[in-house]
Design an enzyme around this catalytic site. Sequence first.
Site, short mmCIF file in Angstrom:
data_model
loop_
_atom_site.label_atom_id
_atom_site.label_comp_id
_atom_site.label_asym_id
_atom_site.label_seq_id
_atom_site.Cartn_x
_atom_site.Cartn_y
_atom_site.Cartn_z
N LYS A 132 0.87 -1.18 0.00
CA LYS A 132 0.00 0.00 0.00
C LYS A 132 0.90 1.22 0.00
CE LYS A 132 -2.39 0.62 3.85
NZ LYS A 132 -3.21 0.34 5.05
N SER A 139 -8.06 0.26 4.87
CA SER A 139 -7.41 1.13 3.91
C SER A 139 -6.52 0.37 2.91
CB SER A 139 -6.56 2.16 4.66
OG SER A 139 -5.55 1.51 5.44
N SER A 171 -7.78 -2.17 8.92
CA SER A 171 -7.28 -1.85 7.58
C SER A 171 -6.65 -3.01 6.83
CB SER A 171 -6.27 -0.70 7.66
OG SER A 171 -6.91 0.49 8.03
#
Length: 543
Positions: free
Chosen positions: A151, A226, A250
């Site tokens: 990420k 996320s 997340s």
Amino acid sequence: MCTSNAPKRASPERRNNKTTKIFCGMASNILKHAYLCFRTYLEMFIDLVFAFIFEGKRQAIPDLEKRHAILAQSAVSLAAKIRNKELTSEELVTACIERIKAVNPVLNALVDERFEDALKEAKEIDKQIAEGLPDEYFEKKPFLGVPFTSKESHAVAGMLHPLGLVSRAHVKAHEDAECVRLLRESGAIPLAVTTVPEINQWQETRNMAHGQTNNPYHTGRTTGGSSGGEAALAAALATPIALCSDIGGSTRMPAFYCGLYGFKPTAGYTSMKGTCLRSGEDPTMATIGFVSKHPVDQAPLTKIVAPTLDLDKPVDLKNVKYLYVETAQDLRVSRISKELRQAMNRVIKKLTELAPNTEQVPKEYSHGGFAHMFVLWRHAMTKETSRFAELLTNNQGKANAFVELAKKLLGMSQYTLAAVFKLFNDQVLPPVDKEWADNLTKELGDDLANALGPNGVLLFPSAPAVAPYHYSLFLRPFNFSYWAIINALHMPAVQVPLGLNSQGLPLGIQVVAAKNNDALALAVAEHIGKTCGGYVPPCKVIE
């Protein structure tokens, strides 16, 4: 003197108080059930509206071609094949690049790539292996030649590091985050960085800089946040190692919505240095984690980023004690859907059938703290040193909730509506009572830890429903709380996929253990995944 054995009559005042309490209790229950009934029908209506909008936009991802079938294997297996010269790193990196290029137009998960550099590094690794490397070298580099994606909120030197912000859209990282550095040291090759919501703070992966990421099982639905970009590529068989993080679900949220395993280790064992501009020196409930198709990858990968965590502790599944929570009573959160209740019951039934004695039969657990999951997590977030309003401005000021709402209404804001809502949560809503929240969090954590003991796990819902339609979580902003409460408790948890529902969407459950009992949680998660469903690809795998 005479005494009477006749019962004393309660005074009129005591009788009135008792009557009042009974009446208030009945009225409270009636209002609660009325609210739940209203909410149930309201959510049915919401789903109908969003289904009308997004069902027609469902787009299938490309099937996994035979020449790329190797991407269905675990990272551990791929590393072994490279080590044994059954597969070259160049072949594997090439397959990942081609697969990413095939699925990303549908998913929109890619932020930046280093494909050419990765191929150069792969060729050099292949050359070293061909010339001969000692076993000790492979022991120090267990993932030698295996590519990974991350990420983009983890800094990867030379790659874009925008944190989902327009103001940082062209900012590149100068050095690796600690978790990235450790993965490189293990021999893994960074390949690309993927999408996140702004500052990792929303249940959907969408931002103003790179747009919206789509779920590979249903492109009209969210990947979660996320780590949504990572989960999308991992589920679509485009990356063998997907590096994530978890502060309120997340890692586990995208894992659930995308049908993967997702592990959040005990807090305090992974360094957050270089993630979302953190220094890594302050205590946090955030952890580094991974999503994966195969449970066998979780422990070896986590050892890389959490070297002091004991993940080799032996686990005897015959001695595991199972507790479960079918549903929490937090009225902010939607009710658990029928299909997810059935999925949990299926797991409980299977574990009951396999139980060697009555001690291993799953038993229900409850605690009043689960009625306040969101509030306890919200209070825990106030103890984090990073500040959302400052980070939104790239630490060049402080975003204001009312100003940004006005800009949003006028179409002038650089932030998503989710970011504006987060500002209101932080700046406008009254703070949680600190003493009450600290005490209740401790009571819940202590009671659950005592109930679990050294060999117990808690089977816990993942979310109220399977992957929601895009944008619909604005009307259900607290539904991530089943993940978030585990962060507030600093306990390890594994998201376990349980196959697909009738619509082809992933089902799942969480396995929670006491602090530092991560090996137990992982072992049970692997057991449940193998016996009750596990990962199912979102496309056809042509072998």
